[in-house]
Design a protein around this motif. Sequence first.
Motif, PDB file in Angstrom:
ATOM      1  N   GLY A 237       0.878  -1.330  -0.041  1.00 49.57           N
ATOM      2  CA  GLY A 237       0.134  -0.276   0.083  1.00 49.57           C
ATOM      3  C   GLY A 237       0.876   1.295  -0.191  1.00 49.57           C
ATOM      4  O   GLY A 237       0.500   2.077  -0.556  1.00 49.57           O
ATOM      5  N   ALA A 238       2.076   1.113   0.906  1.00 48.47           N
ATOM      6  CA  ALA A 238       2.781   2.447   0.803  1.00 48.47           C
ATOM      7  C   ALA A 238       3.272   2.539  -0.590  1.00 48.47           C
ATOM      8  O   ALA A 238       3.458   3.811  -1.072  1.00 48.47           O
ATOM      9  CB  ALA A 238       3.889   2.266   1.971  1.00 48.47           C
ATOM     10  N   PHE A 239       3.935   1.537  -1.381  1.00 44.78           N
ATOM     11  CA  PHE A 239       4.387   1.859  -2.609  1.00 44.78           C
ATOM     12  C   PHE A 239       3.458   2.426  -3.578  1.00 44.78           C
ATOM     13  O   PHE A 239       3.927   2.814  -4.671  1.00 44.78           O
ATOM     14  CB  PHE A 239       5.175   0.555  -2.927  1.00 44.78           C
ATOM     15  N   LEU A 240       2.082   2.262  -3.287  1.00 47.08           N
ATOM     16  CA  LEU A 240       1.213   2.743  -4.245  1.00 47.08           C
ATOM     17  C   LEU A 240       0.670   4.040  -3.880  1.00 47.08           C
ATOM     18  O   LEU A 240       0.472   5.051  -4.842  1.00 47.08           O
ATOM     19  CB  LEU A 240       0.058   2.003  -4.363  1.00 47.08           C
ATOM     20  N   ILE A 241       0.570   4.299  -2.550  1.00 45.21           N
ATOM     21  CA  ILE A 241      -0.085   5.510  -2.047  1.00 45.21           C
ATOM     22  C   ILE A 241       1.131   6.673  -2.203  1.00 45.21           C
ATOM     23  O   ILE A 241       0.758   7.848  -2.406  1.00 45.21           O
ATOM     24  CB  ILE A 241      -0.685   5.304  -0.701  1.00 45.21           C
ATOM     25  N   VAL A 242       2.217   6.433  -1.694  1.00 44.52           N
ATOM     26  CA  VAL A 242       3.318   7.657  -1.555  1.00 44.52           C
ATOM     27  C   VAL A 242       3.375   8.046  -2.886  1.00 44.52           C
ATOM     28  O   VAL A 242       3.430   9.045  -3.057  1.00 44.52           O
ATOM     29  CB  VAL A 242       4.533   6.918  -1.002  1.00 44.52           C
ATOM     30  N   PRO A 243       3.748   7.333  -3.858  1.00 45.76           N
ATOM     31  CA  PRO A 243       3.957   8.027  -5.190  1.00 45.76           C
ATOM     32  C   PRO A 243       2.697   8.556  -5.761  1.00 45.76           C
ATOM     33  O   PRO A 243       2.913   9.886  -6.573  1.00 45.76           O
ATOM     34  CB  PRO A 243       4.015   6.775  -6.168  1.00 45.76           C
ATOM     35  N   LEU A 244       1.541   8.176  -5.485  1.00 44.32           N
ATOM     36  CA  LEU A 244       0.275   8.926  -5.788  1.00 44.32           C
ATOM     37  C   LEU A 244       0.135  10.263  -5.272  1.00 44.32           C
ATOM     38  O   LEU A 244      -0.116  11.298  -5.943  1.00 44.32           O
ATOM     39  CB  LEU A 244      -1.026   8.161  -5.637  1.00 44.32           C
ATOM     40  N   VAL A 245       0.727  10.359  -4.070  1.00 41.77           N
ATOM     41  CA  VAL A 245       0.599  11.789  -3.387  1.00 41.77           C
ATOM     42  C   VAL A 245       1.570  12.560  -3.861  1.00 41.77           C
ATOM     43  O   VAL A 245       1.345  13.642  -4.003  1.00 41.77           O
ATOM     44  CB  VAL A 245       0.772  11.299  -1.671  1.00 41.77           C
ATOM     45  N   VAL A 246       3.027  12.134  -4.091  1.00 43.45           N
ATOM     46  CA  VAL A 246       3.858  12.708  -4.536  1.00 43.45           C
ATOM     47  C   VAL A 246       3.627  13.445  -5.885  1.00 43.45           C
ATOM     48  O   VAL A 246       3.962  14.544  -6.319  1.00 43.45           O
ATOM     49  CB  VAL A 246       5.311  12.063  -4.326  1.00 43.45           C
ATOM     50  N   LEU A 247       3.378  12.587  -6.786  1.00 35.89           N
ATOM     51  CA  LEU A 247       2.831  12.861  -8.126  1.00 35.89           C
ATOM     52  C   LEU A 247       1.840  13.842  -8.154  1.00 35.89           C
ATOM     53  O   LEU A 247       1.619  14.980  -9.058  1.00 35.89           O
ATOM     54  CB  LEU A 247       2.468  11.788  -8.788  1.00 35.89           C
ATOM     55  N   TYR A 249       1.290  16.519  -6.279  1.00 31.08           N
ATOM     56  CA  TYR A 249       1.878  18.016  -6.102  1.00 31.08           C
ATOM     57  C   TYR A 249       2.749  18.404  -6.935  1.00 31.08           C
ATOM     58  O   TYR A 249       3.308  19.361  -6.686  1.00 31.08           O
ATOM     59  CB  TYR A 249       2.423  17.668  -4.803  1.00 31.08           C
ATOM     60  N   GLN A 250       3.232  17.546  -7.784  1.00 33.70           N
ATOM     61  CA  GLN A 250       4.303  17.831  -8.848  1.00 33.70           C
ATOM     62  C   GLN A 250       3.549  18.227 -10.349  1.00 33.70           C
ATOM     63  O   GLN A 250       2.559  17.561 -10.769  1.00 33.70           O
ATOM     64  CB  GLN A 250       5.308  16.790  -9.124  1.00 33.70           C
ATOM     65  N   LEU A 251       4.059  19.154 -10.848  1.00 30.94           N
ATOM     66  CA  LEU A 251       3.272  19.581 -11.887  1.00 30.94           C
ATOM     67  C   LEU A 251       4.365  19.613 -13.401  1.00 30.94           C
ATOM     68  O   LEU A 251       3.572  19.662 -14.536  1.00 30.94           O
ATOM     69  CB  LEU A 251       2.938  21.156 -11.974  1.00 30.94           C
ATOM     70  N   SER A 252       5.558  19.413 -13.197  1.00 34.05           N
ATOM     71  CA  SER A 252       6.401  19.205 -14.414  1.00 34.05           C
ATOM     72  C   SER A 252       6.766  17.588 -14.665  1.00 34.05           C
ATOM     73  O   SER A 252       6.659  16.689 -13.868  1.00 34.05           O
ATOM     74  CB  SER A 252       7.797  19.994 -14.084  1.00 34.05           C
ATOM     75  N   LEU A 253       6.928  17.578 -15.829  1.00 34.08           N
ATOM     76  CA  LEU A 253       6.943  16.030 -16.408  1.00 34.08           C
ATOM     77  C   LEU A 253       8.319  15.590 -15.939  1.00 34.08           C
ATOM     78  O   LEU A 253       8.561  14.386 -15.596  1.00 34.08           O
ATOM     79  CB  LEU A 253       6.931  16.066 -17.992  1.00 34.08           C
ATOM     80  N   THR A 300      -2.141  12.609 -14.150  1.00 37.27           N
ATOM     81  CA  THR A 300      -1.608  13.800 -13.346  1.00 37.27           C
ATOM     82  C   THR A 300      -1.501  14.703 -14.318  1.00 37.27           C
ATOM     83  O   THR A 300      -0.614  14.666 -15.414  1.00 37.27           O
ATOM     84  CB  THR A 300      -0.531  13.456 -12.518  1.00 37.27           C
ATOM     85  N   PRO A 301      -2.089  16.017 -14.426  1.00 34.59           N
ATOM     86  CA  PRO A 301      -1.862  17.191 -15.110  1.00 34.59           C
ATOM     87  C   PRO A 301      -0.440  17.630 -14.911  1.00 34.59           C
ATOM     88  O   PRO A 301       0.122  17.654 -13.988  1.00 34.59           O
ATOM     89  CB  PRO A 301      -3.115  18.312 -14.525  1.00 34.59           C
ATOM     90  N   THR A 302       0.202  18.098 -16.120  1.00 32.99           N
ATOM     91  CA  THR A 302       1.482  18.803 -16.063  1.00 32.99           C
ATOM     92  C   THR A 302       1.463  19.879 -16.624  1.00 32.99           C
ATOM     93  O   THR A 302       0.912  20.146 -17.491  1.00 32.99           O
ATOM     94  CB  THR A 302       2.298  17.703 -16.626  1.00 32.99           C
ATOM     95  N   ASN A 303       2.274  20.596 -16.362  1.00 38.29           N
ATOM     96  CA  ASN A 303       2.784  22.185 -17.003  1.00 38.29           C
ATOM     97  C   ASN A 303       3.817  21.712 -18.183  1.00 38.29           C
ATOM     98  O   ASN A 303       5.052  21.622 -17.682  1.00 38.29           O
ATOM     99  CB  ASN A 303       3.109  23.253 -16.030  1.00 38.29           C
TER     100      ASN A 303
END
Length: 307
Positions: A237-247, A249-253, A300-303
């Motif tokens: 669960g941690a290996f799935l949730i942590v990347p999802l949360v981090v991604l 908040y990130q906007l650049s590819l 995930t949307p990116t700029n």
Amino acid sequence: MNTKISTPTLNESDKPSTGLCYQGLPDDGILNLGREFRSHWRTATDDSELSLFCFRRFRTGHLLNLRFLENEITRVDHEIYQAGLQIEIDPGSKDKVGLRNATRDANVLPIEEIITRTRLQELRALLKEYDDTIISFNKIMNLQTIALSDSNWLSSLRTDINNQETFKTRLLRVDLPPSTQRDPVRYFLHRWLRKLWFQSRVKTPNPEATTPNFQGYRNSIRIADILARFIFALLAGAFLIVPLVVLSYQLSLQSHLVTVSICILAFSILLSLVSQASNQETVMAVAAYAAVLVVFVASTPTNTPSQ
């Protein structure tokens, strides 16, 4: 007229037998069998799995038996090898057996005196016993084990060893499937639980001395399995949730690619350390995890820089 009917006397051979287990046994042997039967009957009818299905492993005895068999086969094999060296043949260019540099004994009997029917039968019997013992020992060593100290009742039957030896002694769980692939997490948890319970038992007074019917059992295998599954579920669960949360908040590819790469690398390292999966299974698991992260990145949307 009264007729007197004489009753024939029974000889010692005509007396009814007292049972097969008593024939030819002295009184001490009969008493010992009775004590052993009372103890074995209690362990064979107990409600605990540790009393019913745990047996001694005799690892040292098995290893000694294998070493003695190995020495006997080595002696016969050496004699046959020396007989073969008397035949002068070209070992060939590769010399896989090593005949060119083989050591020759000084006084060797003729081939006809070494290679006899009796010697061949001895070799076959030794090899069969050795091979069967090796296979049986391998199966025994793959069975799951517990410490003798995990069962207060079984450890109380051993009066010839101390508390430390009961902790070191392993009992086989014959009711469980063999553990052909040892899970490092379960192995560590199992050892930790055994050590924890043994230390707590040493610090507390012996309950068997005050309560005759006391029986304490600690099924460390089952508890270790539950804890291991819980730990693996948390990690997954941690290996799935942590990347999802981090991604999220990130906007650049570029940041997405760095995050995904770090997560895949960490997942691969952890999987190789805590899992006994094959190479193909490891690659498939990493590829599946990477595919899930790619879906996260795509959703995930990116700029993107403007043209």
